[in-house]
Motif scaffolding. Structure first.
Motif, PDB file in Angstrom:
ATOM      1  N   ALA A  25       0.844  -1.200   0.000  1.00 12.88           N
ATOM      2  CA  ALA A  25       0.000   0.000   0.000  1.00 12.88           C
ATOM      3  C   ALA A  25       0.876   1.247   0.000  1.00 12.88           C
ATOM      4  CB  ALA A  25      -0.941  -0.015   1.194  1.00 12.88           C
ATOM      5  N   ASP A  26       1.609   1.414  -1.101  1.00 14.87           N
ATOM      6  CA  ASP A  26       2.498   2.555  -1.315  1.00 14.87           C
ATOM      7  C   ASP A  26       1.832   3.479  -2.323  1.00 14.87           C
ATOM      8  OD1 ASP A  26       4.218   1.017   0.218  1.00 14.87           O
ATOM      9  OD2 ASP A  26       5.573   0.530  -1.440  1.00 14.87           O
ATOM     10  N   PHE A  27       1.645   4.734  -1.950  1.00 16.62           N
ATOM     11  CA  PHE A  27       0.884   5.653  -2.793  1.00 16.62           C
ATOM     12  C   PHE A  27       1.539   7.027  -2.829  1.00 16.62           C
ATOM     13  CE2 PHE A  27      -2.264   2.971  -0.457  1.00 16.62           C
ATOM     14  CZ  PHE A  27      -2.686   2.187  -1.523  1.00 16.62           C
ATOM     15  N   ALA A  28       1.252   7.746  -3.917  1.00 11.00           N
ATOM     16  CA  ALA A  28       1.557   9.173  -4.015  1.00 11.00           C
ATOM     17  C   ALA A  28       0.256   9.891  -4.334  1.00 11.00           C
ATOM     18  CB  ALA A  28       2.594   9.438  -5.094  1.00 11.00           C
ATOM     19  N   VAL A  29      -0.076  10.892  -3.546  1.00 18.64           N
ATOM     20  CA  VAL A  29      -1.235  11.742  -3.812  1.00 18.64           C
ATOM     21  C   VAL A  29      -0.719  12.932  -4.609  1.00 18.64           C
ATOM     22  CG1 VAL A  29      -3.061  13.145  -2.799  1.00 18.64           C
ATOM     23  CG2 VAL A  29      -2.394  10.966  -1.726  1.00 18.64           C
ATOM     24  N   PHE A  30      -1.158  13.021  -5.863  1.00 15.03           N
ATOM     25  CA  PHE A  30      -0.565  13.943  -6.833  1.00 15.03           C
ATOM     26  C   PHE A  30      -1.630  14.886  -7.362  1.00 15.03           C
ATOM     27  CE2 PHE A  30       1.260  14.561 -11.273  1.00 15.03           C
ATOM     28  CZ  PHE A  30       2.355  15.315 -10.867  1.00 15.03           C
ATOM     29  N   ALA A  31      -1.316  16.179  -7.363  1.00 16.90           N
ATOM     30  CA  ALA A  31      -2.200  17.196  -7.931  1.00 16.90           C
ATOM     31  C   ALA A  31      -1.616  17.622  -9.271  1.00 16.90           C
ATOM     32  CB  ALA A  31      -2.331  18.379  -6.989  1.00 16.90           C
ATOM     33  N   PRO A  32      -2.050  17.016 -10.384  1.00 19.98           N
ATOM     34  CA  PRO A  32      -1.360  17.224 -11.664  1.00 19.98           C
ATOM     35  C   PRO A  32      -1.511  18.619 -12.245  1.00 19.98           C
ATOM     36  CG  PRO A  32      -3.335  15.909 -11.977  1.00 19.98           C
ATOM     37  CD  PRO A  32      -3.146  16.047 -10.500  1.00 19.98           C
ATOM     38  N   ASP A  33      -2.553  19.351 -11.838  1.00 21.08           N
ATOM     39  CA  ASP A  33      -2.778  20.678 -12.400  1.00 21.08           C
ATOM     40  C   ASP A  33      -2.293  21.795 -11.488  1.00 21.08           C
ATOM     41  OD1 ASP A  33      -3.976  19.641 -14.716  1.00 21.08           O
ATOM     42  OD2 ASP A  33      -5.863  19.383 -13.652  1.00 21.08           O
ATOM     43  N   ASP A  34      -1.777  21.440 -10.317  1.00 23.75           N
ATOM     44  CA  ASP A  34      -1.129  22.423  -9.460  1.00 23.75           C
ATOM     45  C   ASP A  34       0.264  22.685 -10.038  1.00 23.75           C
ATOM     46  OD1 ASP A  34      -0.712  24.159  -7.385  1.00 23.75           O
ATOM     47  OD2 ASP A  34      -1.011  22.685  -5.788  1.00 23.75           O
ATOM     48  N   ALA A  35       0.895  23.740  -9.620  1.00 24.37           N
ATOM     49  CA  ALA A  35       2.197  24.101 -10.175  1.00 24.37           C
ATOM     50  C   ALA A  35       3.050  24.766  -9.102  1.00 24.37           C
ATOM     51  CB  ALA A  35       2.032  25.026 -11.378  1.00 24.37           C
ATOM     52  N   PHE A  36       4.361  24.789  -9.349  1.00 24.22           N
ATOM     53  CA  PHE A  36       5.275  25.441  -8.414  1.00 24.22           C
ATOM     54  C   PHE A  36       6.551  25.798  -9.149  1.00 24.22           C
ATOM     55  CE2 PHE A  36       6.521  21.078  -8.490  1.00 24.22           C
ATOM     56  CZ  PHE A  36       7.867  21.013  -8.142  1.00 24.22           C
ATOM     57  N   VAL A  37       7.322  26.689  -8.546  1.00 21.64           N
ATOM     58  CA  VAL A  37       8.648  27.026  -9.051  1.00 21.64           C
ATOM     59  C   VAL A  37       9.672  26.399  -8.113  1.00 21.64           C
ATOM     60  CG1 VAL A  37      10.274  28.887  -9.549  1.00 21.64           C
ATOM     61  CG2 VAL A  37       7.842  29.160 -10.105  1.00 21.64           C
ATOM     62  N   VAL A  38      10.610  25.652  -8.662  1.00 28.99           N
ATOM     63  CA  VAL A  38      11.575  24.933  -7.835  1.00 28.99           C
ATOM     64  C   VAL A  38      12.468  25.919  -7.077  1.00 28.99           C
ATOM     65  CG1 VAL A  38      13.486  23.289  -7.820  1.00 28.99           C
ATOM     66  CG2 VAL A  38      11.571  22.977  -9.424  1.00 28.99           C
ATOM     67  N   ASP A  39      12.532  25.720  -5.775  1.00 29.01           N
ATOM     68  CA  ASP A  39      13.431  26.480  -4.909  1.00 29.01           C
ATOM     69  C   ASP A  39      14.385  25.473  -4.284  1.00 29.01           C
ATOM     70  OD1 ASP A  39      14.759  27.884  -2.941  1.00 29.01           O
ATOM     71  OD2 ASP A  39      12.942  28.717  -2.018  1.00 29.01           O
ATOM     72  N   ARG A  40      15.658  25.543  -4.650  1.00 29.56           N
ATOM     73  CA  ARG A  40      16.622  24.552  -4.168  1.00 29.56           C
ATOM     74  C   ARG A  40      16.694  24.506  -2.649  1.00 29.56           C
ATOM     75  NH1 ARG A  40      21.311  28.069  -6.948  1.00 29.56           N
ATOM     76  NH2 ARG A  40      21.374  29.793  -5.462  1.00 29.56           N
ATOM     77  N   ASN A  41      16.374  25.600  -1.995  1.00 27.09           N
ATOM     78  CA  ASN A  41      16.468  25.638  -0.533  1.00 27.09           C
ATOM     79  C   ASN A  41      15.293  24.939   0.153  1.00 27.09           C
ATOM     80  OD1 ASN A  41      18.931  27.228  -0.352  1.00 27.09           O
ATOM     81  ND2 ASN A  41      17.703  28.886  -1.222  1.00 27.09           N
ATOM     82  N   ARG A  42      14.297  24.528  -0.619  1.00 25.37           N
ATOM     83  CA  ARG A  42      13.164  23.802  -0.049  1.00 25.37           C
ATOM     84  C   ARG A  42      13.212  22.315  -0.375  1.00 25.37           C
ATOM     85  NH1 ARG A  42       7.577  26.914  -0.839  1.00 25.37           N
ATOM     86  NH2 ARG A  42       7.083  25.427   0.820  1.00 25.37           N
ATOM     87  N   LEU A  43      14.290  21.875  -1.001  1.00 30.38           N
ATOM     88  CA  LEU A  43      14.452  20.460  -1.307  1.00 30.38           C
ATOM     89  C   LEU A  43      15.042  19.730  -0.104  1.00 30.38           C
ATOM     90  CD1 LEU A  43      15.866  20.735  -4.948  1.00 30.38           C
ATOM     91  CD2 LEU A  43      13.490  20.364  -4.227  1.00 30.38           C
ATOM     92  N   HIS A  44      14.799  18.442  -0.053  1.00 28.97           N
ATOM     93  CA  HIS A  44      15.278  17.635   1.070  1.00 28.97           C
ATOM     94  C   HIS A  44      16.645  17.016   0.813  1.00 28.97           C
ATOM     95  CE1 HIS A  44      11.568  17.801   3.496  1.00 28.97           C
ATOM     96  NE2 HIS A  44      10.948  17.846   2.329  1.00 28.97           N
ATOM     97  N   HIS A  45      17.189  17.183  -0.393  1.00 26.94           N
ATOM     98  CA  HIS A  45      18.539  16.703  -0.649  1.00 26.94           C
ATOM     99  C   HIS A  45      19.512  17.382   0.314  1.00 26.94           C
ATOM    100  CE1 HIS A  45      16.891  16.793  -5.039  1.00 26.94           C
ATOM    101  NE2 HIS A  45      16.401  15.760  -4.379  1.00 26.94           N
ATOM    102  N   ARG A  46      20.604  16.705   0.615  1.00 22.93           N
ATOM    103  CA  ARG A  46      21.549  17.265   1.591  1.00 22.93           C
ATOM    104  C   ARG A  46      22.155  18.574   1.121  1.00 22.93           C
ATOM    105  NH1 ARG A  46      24.581  13.277   5.081  1.00 22.93           N
ATOM    106  NH2 ARG A  46      22.681  13.736   6.227  1.00 22.93           N
ATOM    107  N   ASN A  47      22.440  18.681  -0.171  1.00 25.07           N
ATOM    108  CA  ASN A  47      23.103  19.873  -0.705  1.00 25.07           C
ATOM    109  C   ASN A  47      22.209  20.554  -1.739  1.00 25.07           C
ATOM    110  OD1 ASN A  47      25.872  19.683   0.568  1.00 25.07           O
ATOM    111  ND2 ASN A  47      25.720  17.658  -0.379  1.00 25.07           N
ATOM    112  N   PRO A  48      22.012  21.856  -1.631  1.00 26.09           N
ATOM    113  CA  PRO A  48      21.054  22.569  -2.496  1.00 26.09           C
ATOM    114  C   PRO A  48      21.646  22.932  -3.860  1.00 26.09           C
ATOM    115  CG  PRO A  48      21.992  24.100  -0.927  1.00 26.09           C
ATOM    116  CD  PRO A  48      22.593  22.745  -0.607  1.00 26.09           C
ATOM    117  N   VAL A  49      21.996  21.905  -4.631  1.00 29.51           N
ATOM    118  CA  VAL A  49      22.523  22.118  -5.972  1.00 29.51           C
ATOM    119  C   VAL A  49      21.658  21.319  -6.945  1.00 29.51           C
ATOM    120  CG1 VAL A  49      24.503  21.897  -7.516  1.00 29.51           C
ATOM    121  CG2 VAL A  49      24.874  22.382  -5.088  1.00 29.51           C
ATOM    122  N   THR A  50      20.980  21.985  -7.861  1.00 32.77           N
ATOM    123  CA  THR A  50      20.166  21.295  -8.845  1.00 32.77           C
ATOM    124  C   THR A  50      19.940  22.200 -10.044  1.00 32.77           C
ATOM    125  OG1 THR A  50      18.039  20.217  -9.292  1.00 32.77           O
ATOM    126  CG2 THR A  50      18.023  22.035  -7.708  1.00 32.77           C
TER     127      THR A  50
END
Length: 432
Positions: free
Chosen positions: A371-396
């Motif tokens: 029972a592994d799921f992703a709840v996805f809002a396909p018509d929502d949108a966002f601008v990527v902010d590297r400082n809001r990512l969970h990766h250890r280092n904010p480089v993308t």
């Protein structure tokens, strides 16, 4: 039921339906018409949300232990969950020691145990001189073996020559071997700007290596998987191998489906990866390859590092793209423009990666699956902010890029993943 998820849009193996998905003891117990199930907890998705199976990413460099300052099991799996990914398979290199024998596998499992927020499996590695270690690694539960036909980027994981690879495949015909396919004779020294870097790793480097792999697959009958395909001109080789009945598959990555060389500035080393991002016409060839089934799946090749390793120019910077959290919206943004629907994306990013490594309970919303799921809002949108990512280092390279589709919640075996309590499991090959 312990839990019922109710949604007007659910992506199942049969397509998109309105459904109740019932969960008992961490597995999907029923998928029925909407409103037919009851449970201890009933969660109704919002009108703009779609229930997807948790994604499966079989190409992730966690780099832990040994280079945990580059990433780490805790940060990588939080990022995965934030992107709707509920299962990752970790690559055998960039960690220290590399996963080239059973002792190293146990070191890696010890580093991951109790630290992961999604389920995690492991690849083994083929390097010169470890032929005797492959069967024990296979028996210990790795999902297959990775090798390079060119320098890997780290000296402790050297590349193999074709005779070494052929010998390994002959000895382990039942194992899956995944290959970084660039031919060293076709790769030259990179210039400092992007044009110089791209010219140093031309199409023919991939095409030549993949032609060699087709020959090895034909000779041995073994399963061979081409990693991170970037060359559109290699698609004919893959298509012909499949038509011949060879057990050869291929993947590509979100960055090859999103970015184009024409838009990469000369100092924008966050875009550096190997093989490289190519031109816009090539990108469209890859999309046609996905449409036609020549390319089987899409995975991240998440390969982060510390910010200082990305400094400098294209000749010296580390080659790897951090994108684990962003793969689903990145691919969806481009897919919808080309007429693809969410079931296509789920096929490429959930079911087929799960099938590649034999995880039959992953990557699908069907009775008996986890029972592994992703709840996805396909018509929502966002601008990527590297400082809001969970990766250890904010480089993308995605920083500042607008993307369509927001992952609002991720569930692992019937429980929401919050990032507070690591409840992921360590997986082994052969689990059903």
């Amino acid at each position: 039921m312990d839990l019922v998820l109710r949604a007007a849009r659910v992506i199942t193996p049969d397509g998109e339906v309105a459904a109740d998905v019932g969960v008992r003891d961490g597995r999907i117990a029923a998928v029925t018409g909407i409103g037919r199930l009851d449970g201890d907890r009933v969660v109704e998705l919002a009108d703009d949300e779609v229930l997807l199976p948790g994604l499966v990413d079989t190409h992730v460099h966690v780099n832990d232990p040994g280079r945990a300052e580059w990433e780490g099991f805790g940060t990588a799996t939080r990022a995965a969950a934030a992107g709707g990914v509920t299962t990752v398979v970790d690559m055998p290199l960039n960690s220290l020691p590399p996963t080239t024998d059973v002792a190293a596998l146990e070191v890696k499992r010890a580093a991951a145990r109790g630290a992961v927020h999604v389920d995690v499996g492991f690849w083994g590695g083929i390097v010169p001189g470890n032929a005797a270690d492959l069967r024990p690694l296979h028996d210990a539960g790795v999902f297959g073996f990775k090798c390079f036909l060119i320098h890997s980027g780290v000296d402790e994981f050297p590349h193999v020559e074709l005779p070494d690879l052929t010998a390994a495949l002959t000895a382990l015909p039942d194992a899956l071997t995944i290959v970084h396919a660039e031919h060293p004779h076709d790769v030259t020294e990179s210039g400092p700007d992007y044009a110089g870097f791209l010219a140093s790793r031309p199409h023919r480097a991939e095409d030549h290596a993949i032609a060699d792999l087709v020959g090895v697959a034909r000779e041995t009958g073994a399963r061979v998987h081409v990693l991170h395909l970037s060359s559109g001109s290699a698609l004919a080789l893959v298509a012909d191998a499949k038509a011949e009945g060879l057990r050869l598959t291929a993947e590509t990555c979100p960055h090859y489906l999103t970015f184009v060389a024409e838009e990469i500035a000369d100092r924008a080393t966050q875009f550096k990866c190997c093989p490289p991002i190519r031109d816009a016409a090539n990108r469209e060839q890859l999309w046609r390859g996905l449409r036609d089934g020549v390319v089987d799946l899409v995975v991240s090749d998440h390969s982060p590092c510390t910010p200082e390793l990305k400094e400098g120019d294209f000749a010296t910077a580390w080659g790897g793209i951090a994108s684990l959290q962003l793969g689903l919206p990145a691919v969806w943004t481009q897919a919808r423009r080309r007429g693809h629907a969410l079931p296509d994306v789920v096929e490429w990013m959930a079911r087929k990666p799960a099938d590649l490594v034999g995880l039959r309970r992953k990557g699908r919303i069907a009775e008996g699956a986890d029972a592994d799921f992703a709840v996805f809002a396909p018509d929502d949108a966002f601008v990527v902010d590297r400082n809001r990512l969970h990766h250890r280092n904010p480089v993308t390279p995605y920083h500042g890029r607008p993307l369509a589709g927001v992952v609002r919640q991720t569930w692992l075996r019937g429980r929401p993943v919050t990032g507070d309590e690591p409840r992921g499991r360590l997986l082994s090959r052969g689990e059903t």
